[in-house]
Scaffold this motif. Sequence first.
Motif, PDB file in Angstrom:
ATOM      1  N   ASP A  92       9.662   7.346   1.141  1.00 30.96           N
ATOM      2  CA  ASP A  92      10.762   6.431   1.446  1.00 30.96           C
ATOM      3  C   ASP A  92      10.320   4.982   1.542  1.00 30.96           C
ATOM      4  OD1 ASP A  92       9.299   6.472   3.756  1.00 30.96           O
ATOM      5  OD2 ASP A  92      10.939   7.114   5.057  1.00 30.96           O
ATOM      6  N   GLY A  93       9.228   4.630   0.889  1.00 28.44           N
ATOM      7  CA  GLY A  93       8.738   3.257   0.953  1.00 28.44           C
ATOM      8  C   GLY A  93       7.819   2.989   2.121  1.00 28.44           C
ATOM      9  N   THR A  94       7.556   4.015   2.959  1.00 33.91           N
ATOM     10  CA  THR A  94       6.639   3.852   4.096  1.00 33.91           C
ATOM     11  C   THR A  94       5.496   4.846   4.022  1.00 33.91           C
ATOM     12  OG1 THR A  94       7.835   5.389   5.542  1.00 33.91           O
ATOM     13  CG2 THR A  94       8.566   3.103   5.540  1.00 33.91           C
ATOM     14  N   VAL A  95       5.261   5.416   2.839  1.00 38.43           N
ATOM     15  CA  VAL A  95       4.312   6.521   2.687  1.00 38.43           C
ATOM     16  C   VAL A  95       3.149   6.073   1.798  1.00 38.43           C
ATOM     17  CG1 VAL A  95       4.011   8.884   1.863  1.00 38.43           C
ATOM     18  CG2 VAL A  95       6.155   8.203   2.967  1.00 38.43           C
ATOM     19  N   THR A  96       1.935   6.317   2.274  1.00 38.65           N
ATOM     20  CA  THR A  96       0.737   5.995   1.503  1.00 38.65           C
ATOM     21  C   THR A  96       0.205   7.266   0.827  1.00 38.65           C
ATOM     22  OG1 THR A  96      -0.866   6.490   3.246  1.00 38.65           O
ATOM     23  CG2 THR A  96       0.186   4.310   3.306  1.00 38.65           C
ATOM     24  N   GLY A 118       0.795  -1.222   0.000  1.00 39.87           N
ATOM     25  CA  GLY A 118       0.000   0.000   0.000  1.00 39.87           C
ATOM     26  C   GLY A 118       0.825   1.269   0.000  1.00 39.87           C
ATOM     27  N   MET A 119       2.156   1.138  -0.085  1.00 40.68           N
ATOM     28  CA  MET A 119       3.023   2.307  -0.064  1.00 40.68           C
ATOM     29  C   MET A 119       3.286   2.802  -1.490  1.00 40.68           C
ATOM     30  SD  MET A 119       3.170   2.496   3.099  1.00 40.68           S
ATOM     31  CE  MET A 119       2.644   1.369   4.385  1.00 40.68           C
ATOM     32  N   PHE A 153      -6.995  -2.827  -7.013  1.00 44.28           N
ATOM     33  CA  PHE A 153      -5.727  -2.399  -7.603  1.00 44.28           C
ATOM     34  C   PHE A 153      -4.624  -2.836  -6.644  1.00 44.28           C
ATOM     35  CE2 PHE A 153      -7.534   1.200  -5.274  1.00 44.28           C
ATOM     36  CZ  PHE A 153      -6.532   1.487  -4.356  1.00 44.28           C
ATOM     37  N   ILE A 154      -3.424  -2.888  -7.129  1.00 42.78           N
ATOM     38  CA  ILE A 154      -2.307  -3.352  -6.302  1.00 42.78           C
ATOM     39  C   ILE A 154      -2.167  -2.449  -5.086  1.00 42.78           C
ATOM     40  CG2 ILE A 154       0.200  -3.697  -6.221  1.00 42.78           C
ATOM     41  CD1 ILE A 154       0.074  -4.341  -9.203  1.00 42.78           C
ATOM     42  N   GLY A 155      -2.190  -3.034  -3.914  1.00 42.61           N
ATOM     43  CA  GLY A 155      -2.063  -2.278  -2.668  1.00 42.61           C
ATOM     44  C   GLY A 155      -3.375  -1.901  -2.029  1.00 42.61           C
ATOM     45  N   ARG A 156      -4.494  -2.200  -2.695  1.00 45.43           N
ATOM     46  CA  ARG A 156      -5.812  -1.782  -2.190  1.00 45.43           C
ATOM     47  C   ARG A 156      -6.082  -2.362  -0.796  1.00 45.43           C
ATOM     48  NH1 ARG A 156     -10.504   0.431  -4.398  1.00 45.43           N
ATOM     49  NH2 ARG A 156     -11.896   0.898  -2.670  1.00 45.43           N
ATOM     50  N   ARG A 157      -5.842  -3.672  -0.629  1.00 39.07           N
ATOM     51  CA  ARG A 157      -6.147  -4.303   0.648  1.00 39.07           C
ATOM     52  C   ARG A 157      -5.305  -3.713   1.776  1.00 39.07           C
ATOM     53  NH1 ARG A 157      -5.412 -10.713   1.179  1.00 39.07           N
ATOM     54  NH2 ARG A 157      -3.246 -10.077   0.925  1.00 39.07           N
ATOM     55  N   SER A 158      -4.031  -3.410   1.465  1.00 36.94           N
ATOM     56  CA  SER A 158      -3.166  -2.853   2.502  1.00 36.94           C
ATOM     57  C   SER A 158      -3.616  -1.472   2.932  1.00 36.94           C
ATOM     58  CB  SER A 158      -1.717  -2.801   1.987  1.00 36.94           C
ATOM     59  OG  SER A 158      -1.223  -4.103   1.762  1.00 36.94           O
ATOM     60  N   LEU A 159      -4.208  -0.708   2.010  1.00 31.68           N
ATOM     61  CA  LEU A 159      -4.696   0.628   2.376  1.00 31.68           C
ATOM     62  C   LEU A 159      -5.861   0.562   3.361  1.00 31.68           C
ATOM     63  CD1 LEU A 159      -4.648   2.766  -0.898  1.00 31.68           C
ATOM     64  CD2 LEU A 159      -3.057   2.814   1.018  1.00 31.68           C
ATOM     65  N   ARG A 160      -6.496  -0.604   3.437  1.00 34.59           N
ATOM     66  CA  ARG A 160      -7.644  -0.741   4.327  1.00 34.59           C
ATOM     67  C   ARG A 160      -7.248  -1.246   5.715  1.00 34.59           C
ATOM     68  NH1 ARG A 160     -11.826  -3.309  -0.191  1.00 34.59           N
ATOM     69  NH2 ARG A 160     -12.473  -1.300  -1.070  1.00 34.59           N
ATOM     70  N   ARG A 161      -5.976  -1.461   5.931  1.00 38.23           N
ATOM     71  CA  ARG A 161      -5.533  -1.873   7.257  1.00 38.23           C
ATOM     72  C   ARG A 161      -5.688  -0.696   8.235  1.00 38.23           C
ATOM     73  NH1 ARG A 161      -0.299  -2.702   7.860  1.00 38.23           N
ATOM     74  NH2 ARG A 161       0.280  -1.593   5.960  1.00 38.23           N
ATOM     75  N   PRO A 162      -6.020  -0.968   9.469  1.00 40.01           N
ATOM     76  CA  PRO A 162      -6.150   0.129  10.459  1.00 40.01           C
ATOM     77  C   PRO A 162      -4.863   0.938  10.590  1.00 40.01           C
ATOM     78  CG  PRO A 162      -7.128  -1.886  11.319  1.00 40.01           C
ATOM     79  CD  PRO A 162      -6.444  -2.263  10.033  1.00 40.01           C
TER      80      PRO A 162
END
Length: 874
Positions: A743-747, A583-584, A764-773
């Motif tokens: 730096d690889g840790t930014v959404t 998600g980054m 889309f790639i990273g979608r699920r990670s963006l939904r993490r709390p």
Amino acid sequence: MGSRRLEAGGAWIDRDHAIAFTFDGRAYEGSAGDTLASALLGSGVDVVCTSPILGRPRGVMSAGVEEAGAFVEVREPWFEAVAPATAVELVDGLVAVGRPGVGVLRSDASEVKAEHRHIHVETLVVGGGRAGLVAALESARAGGRVLLVDERHRMDGAMLTAVPGVTLMSRATALGLYDDGYAVIYERSRPLARLWHVRAARVVVATGAHERPIAFADNDRPGVMLASAARLYAERFGVLAGERAVVFATDHFGHDAALTLRGLGMDITAIVDPGRPGPGTERARAAGIEVLSEWAVTGTDGEPRISAVHARGSSGETRTFQADLLLVAGGWNPVVTLWRGINGGLRYDEATAAFLPDGSGPPWLEITGKAAGEGLPTVTPFWFTPAEDLSRHFVDLQRDSTVADVLAATGRQLRSTEHVKRATYIGTAIDQGRTSGVLTAAIVNGALGAGPGAQGPTNARPPYTPVPYSVLAGRDRGPLLLDPVRTTPIHSWHVARGAPMENVGQWKRPWYFPVGGEGIDAAVRRECLAVRSTVGVMDASTLGKIEIVGPDAATFLDRLYTNRMSTLAVGSIRYGLMLGLDGMVFDDGVVMRPSEDRFLSTTTTGGAARVLDHMEEWLQTEWTDLRAHCTSVTEQWSTIAMNGPRAREVLTALGTSFPVDAAAFPFMTLRDGEVAGLPARVARVSFSGELAYEINVAGWHGLSMWEAVMAAGAAQGITPYGTEAMHVLRAEKGFVIVGQDTDGTVTPLDLGMSWIVRKDDSGFIGRRSLRRPDTARPDRKQLVGLLPVEPDQLLPEGAQLVERDTGVVPMAMVGHVTSSYASPALGRTFALAMVEGGRARVGQILHAPLPGGTIAAQVTAPVFYDPEGARRDG
């Protein structure tokens, strides 16, 4: 008794040309054409080195790169930390010492000088034996260029020397084969070695086969040798490996070797054969040699060289033979390393007890001769002699690994030969398991109660034989040559104007354009003011450009970008973000749609290669059903970016085949046509916030178009600007640069760009990670602006930010500065930063403790200039 030079014979040596060399501090003499191993055997040297773990004496066991016992360190006239004596060519002044299987690097050793060369041929043949020579001759007759390489220092290819189109290369090892007929060849020439990059339409592997040993007690003693090797030493080098020999043979090749050596003066005491009598047996007995059928060698005696051989019959009877040489013929392993390295498969052949190519390799690759199993003898499979104590039945001499070690590994529930390899280290030394791999697989299969072909040998990775790092580097040494230098078609113009270059990825980009002795600060100030007040021009050719073409191109891009690209109208442009699976933010750029099934995606200069690799990985491994193709076109287009309120006037002066007024050519659209009489694609995008046009032309028109732009803009005071001014301009508008402000840790949410993430449920790639709390935490670092309280103070990039400077280390850090500049348009310094809960801190004062004092700065929104975007349309 022992090895010696024969009075005559030796097809590969020149007895009239003596070669002086030193081994282990003693002077010896050999002949031109010798290897170090043949010269040592000819001089009666039994022990070459000791084993690396147990310290047991080891002598020569083979005649090629499959050697697992006799290793040396070459000290003069070149340095090689560890090498098989069988593969070291004898030269005047050679100095070597015995070296166990672990080399020691010398700090004073001179490196091997090397160059890289490239060659294209219709046919590459690897292997200069009979099969390779035949393949090369047939290829030459069919027409086209043929390259025949062989790792040995001599090749019996006289019949090919006069054949047009054929190039012979001895002392040349194929280190590896890769996609589409690409091969890397190491030519061991002196004083300058060469690494050849070969592109071939067809590759023929004719690498032959290696005879394999049999494991029995003390089978590592000097004087235990492969039967084929003893025959080669006699025929090629005029060296008799011993005076009195026992032959342990599982095939008729072993019997034939015994007959040949007997004819050259060796006393063959007996042939021990675990199989039943056959034609080879009859020939040997007819020559007066005793053959013990259904017998096996159980062990040897001697210190250090063997002096006796023990054997046992199928009924339990035993015999001992006095001998100084034991020749082993345990069958043959086709040399399939290159074949397997390019995903060629294997099958087990019962008759030869060998793993042969199964024909599943790529269409451009052919394997022939003994490497394909052709002409290999029928073998009685016999891997090791059973005994109560198997701790001296050596499987891998270079690792001191035994049958007992293999059985101990399977006894610990290891079931795969790959796992056994890692438990015992078999096959991990210089020889990469050439003689031990199949033997180990057979022992593992037997221990598991499986058939002999249930598991094959472990794979060996390139390079096929060791190669010095200095050869791989070639001439590319030192800080200036570690990477290729890439320049744009307009580079010469920049250099002529004295622009210092900045390294961006592998590209050289003009940093700034000094006028009249200006320093960087004055030049950047002038360039920024020109863009904000009149017009500036920048060479943007280095931006990554990738074409995505196909019926499913739009679907593919929807899965790559956080916003939807399939709704983009033809002739329009959209800014987009790519994320990683975490998600980054991965990269950003604009996507253009020239036609219904064709898109052009731009990337950061330094991210072009990884973005293309990212695209290809998903297309080739996850979404294989999508009909889309990606092509890098970065070098095909020269891009000239004009920015400033007078940019439209310059474009009009250049002359276009399409209207350029704001209504006819709105923001985030593109036009194909002619500019200054040249075919061009013009995009209305802006990385400065000003009215801007990016003129894209074919690379070979880049310099011409640049010069035309400069001439057309002269009346408006057009100013070239470099990367430093570009950074100031974009930062004033709050535009981020991936890799600098991230730096690889930014959404996207951290950047305040939630607007670019589509809200529906499409993936889309990273979608699920963006939904993490975790990614929605309000205290995450967020992009903000900083205005130093003292307007002339410049915050260093990377400076850590704290809420309160206590003067006591450590202090709780809340963020860091990502970009910092002096702005002529703002009349002060400013910065961008990533700060914990940054958007909630707007108006707050943060501090940057520095060695020279603390700088206080107020947190602001990240857009400093023209936040309404009023200047975008001119």
